[in-house]
Design a protein around this motif. Structure first.
Motif, PDB file in Angstrom:
ATOM      1  N   HIS A  54       0.834  -1.201   0.000  1.00 39.89           N
ATOM      2  CA  HIS A  54       0.000   0.000   0.000  1.00 39.89           C
ATOM      3  C   HIS A  54       0.872   1.256   0.000  1.00 39.89           C
ATOM      4  O   HIS A  54       1.909   1.304   0.647  1.00 39.89           O
ATOM      5  CB  HIS A  54      -0.897  -0.028   1.247  1.00 39.89           C
ATOM      6  CG  HIS A  54      -1.536   1.287   1.560  1.00 39.89           C
ATOM      7  ND1 HIS A  54      -2.786   1.624   1.122  1.00 39.89           N
ATOM      8  CD2 HIS A  54      -1.076   2.354   2.254  1.00 39.89           C
ATOM      9  CE1 HIS A  54      -3.078   2.841   1.540  1.00 39.89           C
ATOM     10  NE2 HIS A  54      -2.059   3.314   2.233  1.00 39.89           N
ATOM     11  N   LEU A  55       0.443   2.250  -0.757  1.00 43.71           N
ATOM     12  CA  LEU A  55       1.079   3.563  -0.678  1.00 43.71           C
ATOM     13  C   LEU A  55       0.070   4.577  -1.177  1.00 43.71           C
ATOM     14  O   LEU A  55      -0.553   4.371  -2.208  1.00 43.71           O
ATOM     15  CB  LEU A  55       2.343   3.621  -1.542  1.00 43.71           C
ATOM     16  CG  LEU A  55       3.139   4.923  -1.450  1.00 43.71           C
ATOM     17  CD1 LEU A  55       3.708   5.120  -0.058  1.00 43.71           C
ATOM     18  CD2 LEU A  55       4.260   4.949  -2.474  1.00 43.71           C
ATOM     19  N   CYS A  56      -0.115   5.643  -0.425  1.00 42.97           N
ATOM     20  CA  CYS A  56      -1.076   6.644  -0.880  1.00 42.97           C
ATOM     21  C   CYS A  56      -0.536   8.040  -0.627  1.00 42.97           C
ATOM     22  O   CYS A  56       0.534   8.219  -0.070  1.00 42.97           O
ATOM     23  CB  CYS A  56      -2.428   6.443  -0.192  1.00 42.97           C
ATOM     24  SG  CYS A  56      -2.425   6.911   1.543  1.00 42.97           S
ATOM     25  N   CYS A  87      -1.055   8.459   7.127  1.00 45.89           N
ATOM     26  CA  CYS A  87      -1.835   7.261   6.829  1.00 45.89           C
ATOM     27  C   CYS A  87      -1.215   6.108   7.611  1.00 45.89           C
ATOM     28  O   CYS A  87      -0.028   5.827   7.480  1.00 45.89           O
ATOM     29  CB  CYS A  87      -1.805   6.979   5.332  1.00 45.89           C
ATOM     30  SG  CYS A  87      -2.458   5.360   4.910  1.00 45.89           S
ATOM     31  N   CYS A 129       0.153   3.220   5.370  1.00 48.27           N
ATOM     32  CA  CYS A 129       1.464   3.546   4.799  1.00 48.27           C
ATOM     33  C   CYS A 129       2.554   3.378   5.859  1.00 48.27           C
ATOM     34  O   CYS A 129       3.581   2.743   5.623  1.00 48.27           O
ATOM     35  CB  CYS A 129       1.493   4.984   4.287  1.00 48.27           C
ATOM     36  SG  CYS A 129       0.629   5.241   2.728  1.00 48.27           S
ATOM     37  N   LYS A 176       6.756  12.562   5.183  1.00 49.20           N
ATOM     38  CA  LYS A 176       6.477  11.373   4.380  1.00 49.20           C
ATOM     39  C   LYS A 176       7.100  11.473   2.990  1.00 49.20           C
ATOM     40  O   LYS A 176       7.691  10.510   2.504  1.00 49.20           O
ATOM     41  CB  LYS A 176       4.964  11.162   4.264  1.00 49.20           C
ATOM     42  CG  LYS A 176       4.567   9.871   3.577  1.00 49.20           C
ATOM     43  CD  LYS A 176       3.065   9.672   3.637  1.00 49.20           C
ATOM     44  CE  LYS A 176       2.614   8.466   2.844  1.00 49.20           C
ATOM     45  NZ  LYS A 176       1.148   8.305   2.912  1.00 49.20           N
TER      46      LYS A 176
HETATM   47 ZN   LIG Z   1      -1.699   5.172   2.837  1.00 49.99          ZN
END
Ligand SMILES: [Zn+2]
Ligand SMILES: [Zn+2]
Length: 666
Positions: free
Chosen positions: A63-65, A70, A73, A529
């Protein structure tokens, strides 16, 4: 008496910080513990439980957003470190920092004040159960929200429908039917998805002797809960006494149970039930002659979800009755669901498969990755203490000191239906420039402090650190280490922070108030981030970092970098058992440079470290290790003469290297 391994562990900070703390004494495995002394690190144990659920370990790393904070993440970044570590502890600091910013977490009272954590006022049992509920819901949302090319695409689930789209929903989700029956006869049914269940114990008057219950019986009643409450009836158009019943349509792959042992009453209930079970086992043992070892029975089939059948390998264990003291929960449950009978739950006395808070049954694939062997073993995870334990111990709860909080029961071989590959979602697009394996990168970071260190003065006047100050990275600089652009910065990010900075350490960091404030800063201000992702990309690519005191930089940034990717000038110019030498002194001695005169500048520091590395290579090439040793001896001699102060510097003595505070490293 609480056995030692279950007690709260603390790190003793020496003058050198952590460097001489013997973590190996607490953990001889290759698994990574988690450090305490970070705000809200009470959830360390549950982070481990989530890590050891293979589909989650993979889900969050895929997952990465774009969201700044998050938890999916951040768990992904943390689990990557747990994967890389060979037994050294990791820190959940960035995860916990993101956690503090989630409004729901503070609304639920999950963010502890520093004082509560230290005085032990926090009711950790209740707290960790709320945390458990929060994290599953949060991860479910975060991994569902995601769209786009980087989105996680797990095997799709058809049985759960749209509400179970995330892997979290698929793993823990259970479609439940809540029916509400008014006394007028009107019944309303609505269905919902639940990610966990809570135990409900039978109400009993205090005079009555507690009856004997099987755990499976209570669990079944807790899942198929029946309660009488006042509820709105559309038919009667008023609040009416109604009977609420809950039924489940399918069984989750991992059954999560909050034990709700929150008062002496429930603890007493567990104690009495464990005594019943123990006495029964003792009687049985007395009656039976010691049995010869039997060959394993034929595999037994058990039914789950009405249609899926899982085969279970048969094992027999020579369970001694003594092992069953304080045990009420079975290590294995047999559960089935059918149209005619509904849910059936029974204990499965011989077998294994369960993960409890702080104790985790660590499966084969984890051992394979870390130790190259395949077997299963129970471990106790207590911050950075990790110890193998006997499986009998995992189910033992002597409630006078060990209170059950959360149980995870996993379906046998459940992970085979999940896609367990990790495709690193961090690609070159995060960096906006190029890098290749083996490239040299000069790195330097500057910090600010978020709260003061807590220390006590010993009677001899020396200081001992109880809790180190919490530092936050404020600026990260990377310069090219070779080629036509050698020395040119390609990352120079100031990191915005939402938390209150108590000290900008301007004298050492060069950071001024306002630099980190998005409204007035003139610097290239980014989120932690986004810069973190750039560094992760560089690490994953295989660059080699050159810098002075990089261990500390990576620690505060919360990155794990393998030793062969780190060239630290602190250690290049160091003789065993001698003091570490500051960058400023080395620059003056070897390069005839006067740096850090007014203040620190991370571009200058990163370049200087690179030049020192070149100098070191030159020395070793010239005369090998003997030559280097000779030069180092000369360096220490000179330093001693000058009391480690750079002579003729424009600044006063107050800024000399010798008085550099230990908290800043070097
Ligand atoms: Zn995320
Ligand atoms: Zn009614």
């Amino acid at each position: 008496m609480v056995p030692k391994k279950y007690r709260k562990v603390t790190i003793k900070y020496s003058k050198l910080g952590l460097e001489d703390f013997d973590f190996k004494h607490y953990n001889r495995t290759l698994f990574a513990g988690l450090e305490p002394h970070i705000p809200n690190a009470y959830c360390n144990c549950m982070i481990q439980v989530l890590y050891f659920l293979e589909p989650i370990r993979c889900l969050v790393q895929n997952h990465l957003c774009q969201k700044e904070f998050c938890l999916a993440c951040e768990l992904g970044f943390l689990f990557h470190m747990l994967d890389l570590s060979r037994g050294d502890p990791c820190q959940a600091s960035n995860f916990l920092r993101a956690f503090r910013t989630i409004p729901e977490a503070s609304a639920l009272g999950l963010i502890l004040a520093d004082s509560d954590e230290q005085t032990g006022k926090a009711r950790l049992g209740r707290l960790i159960q709320s945390w458990n509920r929060f994290i599953l819901t949060q991860l479910h949302q975060e991994t569902q929200e995601q769209e786009g090319p980087q989105a996680y695409r797990g095997a799709s689930s058809s049985s759960l429908g749209s509400s179970g789209e995330s892997a979290i929903g698929k793993l823990f989700g259970c479609e439940v039917e809540n029916s509400s029956l008014c006394r007028c006869g009107k019944e309303t049914v609505r269905s919902s998805l639940t990610l966990l269940f809570t135990m409900h114990y039978s109400e009993q008057s205090s005079q009555e002797k507690t009856k004997e219950y099987d755990f499976a019986e209570i669990l079944k009643k807790s899942i198929c809960l029946e309660q009488s409450t006042q509820a709105w009836c559309e038919n009667c158009e008023k609040y009416q006494p109604t009977v609420q019943t809950r039924n489940i349509r399918c069984l989750p792959d991992v059954l999560v149970i909050n034990c709700e042992v929150n008062s002496a009453k429930e603890a007493e209930f567990w104690k009495v039930q464990a005594e019943y079970a123990f006495n029964k086992a003792k009687k049985k043992e007395a009656m039976e002659p010691p049995k010869p070892k039997e060959p394993p029975p034929m595999p037994t089939e058990w039914c789950l979800d009405g249609e899926e059948a899982c085969s279970m390998e048969g094992f027999t264990f020579d369970t001694q009755a003594e092992d069953l003291r304080h045990v009420w929960i079975p290590l294995t449950l047999k559960m089935s669901i059918s149209k005619s009978q509904g849910l059936e739950v029974s204990s499965w006395p011989e077998g294994e498969e369960l993960s409890a808070a702080e104790e985790a049954d660590v499966g084969e694939t984890y051992h394979q990755r870390k130790e190259g062997v395949t077997h299963q073993q129970w471990y106790l995870f207590n911050d950075f203490l990790i110890e193998p334990i006997d499986k009998a111990e995992a189910a033992q709860f002597d409630v006078s000191w060990k209170v059950p909080a959360i149980l995870y029961y996993a379906k046998r071989n459940y992970h085979t239906k999940y896609d367990l590959r990790i495709k690193n979602p961090i690609d070159a697009s995060v960096l906006l420039t190029e890098a290749s394996a083996g490239d040299l990168v000069g790195l330097d970071a500057e910090f600010v402090t978020l709260n003061q260190e807590e220390a006590e003065l010993r009677s001899d006047g020396t200081k001992s650190t109880i809790k180190p100050s919490q530092m936050s990275v404020a600026r990260i600089t990377c310069v090219r280490g070779q080629g036509p652009n050698e020395g040119v910065p390609f990352i120079d990010d100031y990191i915005s922070t939402q938390e209150q900075v108590v000290d900008y350490l301007t004298q050492y960091s060069g950071i001024k108030p306002g630099d980190l404030d998005a409204k007035i800063s003139s610097k290239h201000l980014t989120t932690l981030k986004s810069t973190y992702l750039k560094l992760r990309f560089l690490i994953d690519t295989g660059v080699r970092f050159v810098g002075h005191g990089l261990q500390k930089d990576f620690r505060v940034i919360n990155l794990l970098v393998l030793k062969d990717q780190v060239i630290d000038t602190v250690y290049l110019f160091h003789l065993p058992r001698k003091r570490m030498i500051s960058l400023r002194f080395l620059a003056w001695y070897f390069l005839d440079l006067n740096i850090q005169g007014e203040t620190h500048d991370s571009i200058e520091d990163a370049r200087t470290a690179l030049q020192l590395y070149r100098k070191f290579l030159e020395l070793s090439r010239g005369g090998g290790t003997d030559e280097v040793r000779k030069v180092l001896k000369g360096l220490y001699e000179k330093g001693r003469q000058l009391d480690w102060k750079v002579p003729d510097s424009d600044t006063g003595d107050g800024q000399g290297a010798a008085v550099f505070p230990s908290v800043m490293g070097l």
